[in-house]
Design a protein around this motif. Structure first.
Motif, short mmCIF file in Angstrom:
data_model
loop_
_atom_site.label_atom_id
_atom_site.label_comp_id
_atom_site.label_asym_id
_atom_site.label_seq_id
_atom_site.Cartn_x
_atom_site.Cartn_y
_atom_site.Cartn_z
N ARG A 1 0.82 -1.21 0.00
CA ARG A 1 0.00 0.00 0.00
C ARG A 1 0.86 1.27 0.00
O ARG A 1 0.58 2.22 0.73
CB ARG A 1 -0.96 -0.01 1.19
N GLY A 2 1.91 1.24 -0.79
CA GLY A 2 2.73 2.43 -0.96
C GLY A 2 3.82 2.62 0.09
O GLY A 2 4.52 3.64 0.08
N ASP A 3 3.96 1.66 1.03
CA ASP A 3 4.99 1.78 2.07
C ASP A 3 6.36 1.49 1.44
O ASP A 3 6.72 0.35 1.17
CB ASP A 3 4.70 0.77 3.19
N LYS A 4 7.12 2.57 1.21
CA LYS A 4 8.38 2.43 0.49
C LYS A 4 9.46 1.76 1.33
O LYS A 4 10.36 1.11 0.79
CB LYS A 4 8.82 3.81 -0.02
N ALA A 5 9.39 1.94 2.64
CA ALA A 5 10.40 1.30 3.50
C ALA A 5 10.25 -0.23 3.44
O ALA A 5 11.24 -0.95 3.27
CB ALA A 5 10.25 1.79 4.95
N LYS A 6 8.99 -0.73 3.55
CA LYS A 6 8.76 -2.18 3.48
C LYS A 6 9.09 -2.71 2.08
O LYS A 6 9.61 -3.81 1.94
CB LYS A 6 7.31 -2.49 3.84
N THR A 7 8.73 -1.90 1.07
CA THR A 7 9.02 -2.33 -0.30
C THR A 7 10.51 -2.48 -0.52
O THR A 7 10.98 -3.48 -1.07
CB THR A 7 8.44 -1.29 -1.30
#
Length: 455
Positions: free
Chosen positions: A428-434
């Motif tokens: 859902r757009g979480d760049k850190a997790k991505t």
């Protein structure tokens, strides 16, 4: 100045014509068929004045040879009174017109003026056709997803095949765009491209729109009217929403598809036509056949080459490219200066369902650009339905790992792009997790987002 070649085996005639025309044209002379063909092969000529009798050579053969070298050359035949019949045959073979000897200079000047105007008009038509193809038809085939690349590849393969084409897909996926691409990329591109929406015309009127009618065929038929099949002769006919056609009319359409000839209402004579037929539908024609709502024989006749256009939600990776394409389009239309699209704007668009597909995306981009005054498209300016969908999506638990199709021979950069976009959507757009999942730094992820989505 147009380039003019005078071909006559009498040097005196060549010379006199040369001096009469050199002020308005760049004139070259040839006294034999061999000299003429050698000149045409080496230089570009706009107009040729060709004597029909060149000693032992046949002017008709020279005409045909010139047209084979360059079909755009205007050829005016010069002939003696006794060979007018053969000069008419020359016109049928591609000559522009003919002059009888002795030549009337006023008539010659008039013919050359007409030829020059025709050349200018033809150039304008070719230019406008190229612009139409570039701006309205082919440029809209935007997308680098595997599905879009396959469609573009298939269009290239079948563009010059005269087989009937059936294009299926939801509303707004670009079915007419594919039909236009098939026409404007084909050898028929200079011929008519006619469109008729079978759902927009009442069944009792559709037959006359398709096949035309003769004067007096029915009350109100005060003059003959050509049907769209006849108007599309030598070109392409696009039958949109073919699934809405009345089953009785389908039988008449089947005969036209099979026989390549039409019979206008009220006429006893059938007319041959040369038309490429492209149909489109958002309905399941196979199911309609099973239910008896669509003729099976017509379905097989129309479904020779088929395209299945994917909905936008199945090629979300194309949304950023499409968004930028529509921004460029409406920058020109609205005289706007939108130079930047916020990442959050694109992120919310890629999450949206787009039941109206590409047509809905274009509408959203146009609406947001109307209210963008500082050259930036921000997420806050998106319509309420997109905003609400985004918030609802945030409340939902993340889905399980998503399978991403990878094709043999697919570009590695494209595979990387798809993985990044799908992983961003999963979190859902979480760049850190991505970034953590992809085992890259957040800085590198930001670089990739900019490289793939905002270029």
């Amino acid at each position: 100045m147009h380039k003019l070649l005078i071909v006559d085996d009498e040097p005196a005639i060549c010379t006199s014509l040369y001096f009469a025309l050199e002020d308005k044209y760049l004139v070259t002379m040839a006294n034999s068929a061999e000299e003429a063909l050698a000149a045409v092969a080496k230089q570009e000529f706009n107009i040729v004045l060709l004597d029909l009798k060149l000693g032992s050579a046949d002017g008709m053969e020279v005409l045909k040879a010139i047209k084979q070298i360059d079909g755009s050359i205007i050829v005016i035949i010069m002939t003696a009174y006794g060979s007018i019949q053969s000069s008419v045959a020359a016109i049928k073979a591609g000559a522009f017109y003919y002059l009888t000897k002795p030549i009337n200079m006023d008539e010659l000047h008039m013919l050359l003026t007409n030829a020059s105007e025709y050349i200018g008009m033809r150039s304008k038509v070719e230019y406008l056709n190229e612009k139409l193809t570039e701006q309205n038809e082919i440029a809209g085939m935007v997308g680098t997803s595997a599905a879009m690349r396959q469609i573009q590849h298939d269009i290239e393969r079948v563009k010059n095949v005269d087989s009937n084409v059936l294009i299926c897909g939801e509303s707004g996926t670009g079915k007419e765009l594919v039909a236009k691409a098939l026409h404007y990329l084909s050898v028929r591109k200079k011929e008519p491209f006619e469109v008729i929406n079978c759902a927009a015309i009442p069944a009792e009127l559709l037959e006359s729109e398709l096949f035309g009618y003769e004067k007096g065929a029915f009350t109100g038929a005060v003059q003959r009217k050509k049907g769209i099949f006849e108007l599309a002769d030598q070109g392409t006919l696009f039958l949109d929403e073919i699934g809405e056609m009345d089953i009785k009319l389908q039988a008449k359409l089947l005969r036209v598809v099979q026989e390549k000839e039409i019979a206008p209402i009220g006429s006893c004579q059938r007319r041959k036509i040369n038309v490429r037929i492209i149909c489109a539908t958002n309905r399941n024609l196979k199911q309609m056949v099973a239910e008896g709502k669509f003729r099976e024989d017509l379905f097989f006749r129309l479904n020779v080459v088929s395209f299945q256009l994917p909905p936008l939600r199945q090629r979300r990776e194309d949304i950023p490219l499409l968004a930028q394409y529509f921004v460029n389009k409406y920058n020109k239309k609205m005289a706007k200066q939108i130079k930047y699209i916020e990442p959050d704007f694109l992120e919310r668009l890629t999450q949206y369902e787009f039941k109206g597909n590409v047509r809905e995306l274009e509408n959203i981009i146009e609406r947001t650009m109307v209210f963008a005054d500082d050259g930036v498209l921000r997420a806050a300016s998106l319509p309420a339905e997109v905003q609400q969908y985004h918030f609802l999506a945030e409340e939902k638990p993340a889905e399980g790992p998503r399978v991403i199709p990878v094709y043999v021979g697919e570009d590695l950069g494209e595979i990387e792009r798809k993985v990044i976009i799908q992983t961003l959507q999963h979190y859902r757009g979480d760049k850190a997790k991505t970034a953590q999942t992809l085992k890259i730094s957040e800085r590198k992820l930001w670089y990739k987002i900019k490289e793939y989505e905002l270029k």
